[in-house]
Design an enzyme around this catalytic site. Structure first.
Site, PDB file in Angstrom:
ATOM      1  CG  PHE A  49      10.162  13.148   9.766  1.00  8.87           C
ATOM      2  CD1 PHE A  49       9.194  13.952  10.336  1.00  8.87           C
ATOM      3  CD2 PHE A  49       9.770  11.930   9.227  1.00  8.87           C
ATOM      4  CE1 PHE A  49       7.865  13.562  10.381  1.00  8.87           C
ATOM      5  CE2 PHE A  49       8.449  11.529   9.257  1.00  8.87           C
ATOM      6  CZ  PHE A  49       7.495  12.349   9.841  1.00  8.87           C
ATOM      7  CG  ASP A  73       1.737  15.244  14.654  1.00  7.42           C
ATOM      8  OD1 ASP A  73       1.954  14.164  15.232  1.00  7.42           O
ATOM      9  OD2 ASP A  73       2.115  15.499  13.496  1.00  7.42           O
ATOM     10  CD  GLU A 106       1.432   8.446   4.870  1.00 13.38           C
ATOM     11  OE1 GLU A 106       1.028   7.703   5.792  1.00 13.38           O
ATOM     12  OE2 GLU A 106       2.305   9.326   5.023  1.00 13.38           O
ATOM     13  CB  SER A 113      -0.940   0.009   1.207  1.00 12.38           C
ATOM     14  OG  SER A 113      -0.226  -0.136   2.422  1.00 12.38           O
ATOM     15  CG  HIS A 161       1.445   1.934   4.645  1.00 10.20           C
ATOM     16  ND1 HIS A 161       0.405   2.020   3.730  1.00 10.20           N
ATOM     17  CD2 HIS A 161       1.517   3.158   5.244  1.00 10.20           C
ATOM     18  CE1 HIS A 161      -0.124   3.240   3.783  1.00 10.20           C
ATOM     19  NE2 HIS A 161       0.537   3.938   4.686  1.00 10.20           N
TER      20      HIS A 161
END
Length: 302
Positions: free
Chosen positions: A221, A111, A19, A17, A271
């Site tokens: 990140f 968040d 994103e 999959s 994913h």
């Protein structure tokens, strides 16, 4: 190790999959749809579109999801968060997305409104966390629901036990699968999966794979979301600062090696965080040995 449900059959095809995130400019929009067109050839199990905390990207997310559903044959999920919104506001958003054909939500707390690193404050009239959001979705309709999981613990969780307890609460509320935060050490994922299974959680735990577009940005990140960056990555990219093609080749090799090792450990679902860019994802999946379809599905209904 603990098995990941139906994924352990030898020779079973991998299920993938992707994103995406909603574009913020005309140029980024063109890049997104070119990426969708490219990656659709891999026939993903589904694709998902991110959604900003408090609905900050609600309109572009809705627009992106609507186009994916109307102009492609891709099964499309929308992320959904509950930060800064009342229950009624969340239900209204769900109704909007259901009206354009969404049947699968990735239910996330989101968040903190002050940004990563600030204290999270539940909305007094809203869902307090992702477990409550999942329960709320189940009350609204018969949706497929994915949730998040954290092999290295959510940064705000007190400890590993509390983190897994929250995952169990989401599963007990009705979640069908968990998509993990990205990680690079498969031993960490294996130990996590063993703890999850020991807690009685049986849903698929799908590894989140992040092909490395930029190692420096990734480190920044990762430090915010609690993911570790092993030193071997520095070694693999050493001396390639001025060689973009060589960096891309190494990045695709690293991601493919991670997937192949997880397959050997019994994992069959993955994913991929695309960052709305196709080349590195294409190279990764080609390195794994997957074969794209000759027919791109994006734009088929245009």
């Amino acid at each position: 190790m603990a098995r990941n449900d139906h994924n352990e059959q030898a020779g079973a095809p991998l299920r993938i999959s992707f994103e995406f995130f909603p574009p913020k400019s005309e140029e980024m929009e063109g890049q997104l749809w070119a990426t969708v067109d490219e990656l659709s050839r891999w026939n993903p199990d589904f694709v998902s579109v991110t959604y900003g905390a408090g609905g900050t990207t609600r309109a572009p997310t809705l627009s992106t999801v609507r186009r994916l559903i109307s102009d492609t044959t891709l099964t499309t999920a929308s992320h959904l968060t509950c930060v800064g919104a009342t229950k009624d506001e969340v239900r209204h958003v769900v109704d909007e997305f259901r009206a354009v054909g969404v049947h699968h939500f990735v239910a996330l707390r989101g968040d903190p409104q002050g940004g990563i690193g600030t204290a999270y404050q539940p909305h007094p009239g809203g869902f307090a966390n992702a477990a409550e959001l999942v329960a709320g979705l189940r009350e609204i309709g018969d949706f497929e629901i994915s949730v998040s999981a954290y092999p290295e613990k959510h940064p705000e969780s007190r400890d590993d036990a509390a983190d897994i307890d929250m995952l169990k609460r989401k599963v007990d509320a009705g979640a069908h699968r968990a998509l993990t935060q990205f990680f690079f050490d498969n031993d960490i994922f294996e130990r996590y999966l063993e703890r999850v299974r020991a807690a009685g959680i049986t849903i698929p735990i799908v590894p989140g794979i992040m092909p490395i577009q930029n190692l420096t940005q990734l480190k920044r990140f990762a430090s915010m979301c609690g993911s570790s960056v092993p030193s071997f990555l520095d070694d693999r990219f050493a001396g390639l600062d001025d060689q973009p093609h060589a960096r891309a080749e190494v990045a695709a090799e690293i991601a493919a090696e991670q997937i192949e090792d997880l397959v050997r450990r019994g994992i069959g679902d993955f994913h991929l965080y695309t960052m709305n860019r196709a080349p590195l994802v294409n190279a990764t999946l080609a390195n794994v040995g997957l074969k794209p379809s000759e027919r791109a599905v994006a734009g088929a209904a245009a």
